[in-house]
Design an enzyme around this catalytic site. Structure first.
Site, PDB file in Angstrom:
ATOM      1  N   LYS A  83       0.848  -1.194   0.000  1.00 35.50           N
ATOM      2  CA  LYS A  83       0.000   0.000   0.000  1.00 35.50           C
ATOM      3  C   LYS A  83       0.881   1.241   0.000  1.00 35.50           C
ATOM      4  O   LYS A  83       1.763   1.394   0.854  1.00 35.50           O
ATOM      5  CB  LYS A  83      -0.860  -0.005   1.267  1.00 35.50           C
TER       6      LYS A  83
HETATM    7  O1  G3P Z   1      -7.816   1.124   5.374  1.00 37.46           O
HETATM    8  C1  G3P Z   1      -8.247   2.293   4.802  1.00 37.46           C
HETATM    9  C2  G3P Z   1      -9.651   2.751   5.147  1.00 37.46           C
HETATM   10  O2  G3P Z   1     -10.545   1.703   4.934  1.00 37.46           O
HETATM   11  C3  G3P Z   1      -9.785   3.428   6.479  1.00 37.46           C
HETATM   12  O3  G3P Z   1     -11.109   3.593   6.878  1.00 37.46           O
HETATM   13  O4  G3P Z   1     -12.773   4.116   8.637  1.00 37.46           O
HETATM   14  O5  G3P Z   1     -10.385   4.858   8.948  1.00 37.46           O
HETATM   15  O6  G3P Z   1     -11.863   5.956   7.273  1.00 37.46           O
HETATM   16  P1  G3P Z   1     -11.548   4.681   7.986  1.00 37.46           P
END
Ligand code: G3P
Length: 215
Positions: A83
């Site tokens: 990533k």
């Molecule tokens: O892993 C990346 C993403 O899915 C993070 O989500 O909930 O922290 O905005 P969030």
């Protein structure tokens, strides 16, 4: 559509993997920090389950650091996707890593133009964060619609990985738009399985079965 868990919890991953509905895992530095464990140890355990796609994020910010970390992460297991953040250095690093055969997941994507660039440098996945757009009053799912259209127009091979998913409606909408993958927290995936009418229906069937003469 492929369903991924957005977590670094090996217990959560094992539960969904054994249920047979899991296609992959995404992690990020925040999720790894929550576990309080060594990153590589966690990655090895996830890969050992047999999960075919496991995204692990670089934390360096220069091209050289990202490429070096990416090569190292990729070397840990064939299922690892690296990533890389959507920055100018991230684009350069992705171009290098992709040309070497490393599959890159470009993350922190918030516009269709950024997604276009991710495809141009050969990213395997692009990760638009829809929940974070919703949080600030922008329609996150509209971005998925745009990216799917742009990728179809030019037949890009990059897969659209819908990230920052907060609830089952996000998953449904992503599927209706033809997104390739949705990654979600454990709680959201659990909600895809459950329905109160399923539980009520099963309870009634089992109760009625007691009335059937046996033997
Ligand atoms: O892993 C990346 C993403 O899915 C993070 O989500 O909930 O922290 O905005 P969030």
């Amino acid at each position: 559509m492929k369903l991924f868990l957005d977590t670094a919890s090996v217990a959560e991953i094992r539960t969904m993997w054994e249920m047979g509905i899991l296609d992959g895992v995404t992690t990020n530095p925040t999720l790894v920090a929550k576990e309080g464990r060594r990153f590589e140890e966690v990655l090895r355990e996830i890969c050992a389950l047999g999960v075919p796609s496991v995204s692990a994020e670089v934390v360096g910010t220069s091209v050289e650091q990202m490429v070096q970390e990416g090569r190292h992460l990729r070397g840990l297991h064939p299922s690892i996707y690296v990533k890389v953040p959507m920055t100018p250095a991230g684009l350069r690093a992705t171009k290098t890593l992709s040309s070497e055969g490393t599959r890159v997941n470009m993350t922190l994507v918030f516009s269709a133009n950024q997604a276009l660039l991710a495809a141009k440098v050969g990213a395997a996945y692009v990760s638009p964060f829809i929940g974070r757009l919703d949080d600030q009053g922008q329609e996150g799912m509209a971005l998925i619609d745009e990216i799917v259209q742009v990728y179809e127009n030019y037949d890009f091979a990059t897969e659209v990985l819908v990230a920052s998913v907060r609830h089952p409606v996000h998953v449904l909408e992503a599927a209706k738009l033809g997104a390739d993958i949705a990654t979600m927290p454990f709680g959201v995936m659990e909600k895809l399985v459950q329905h109160p009418l399923t539980d009520l229906g099963l309870a009634r069937f089992l109760k009625d079965w007691e009335k059937v003469p046996k033997g």
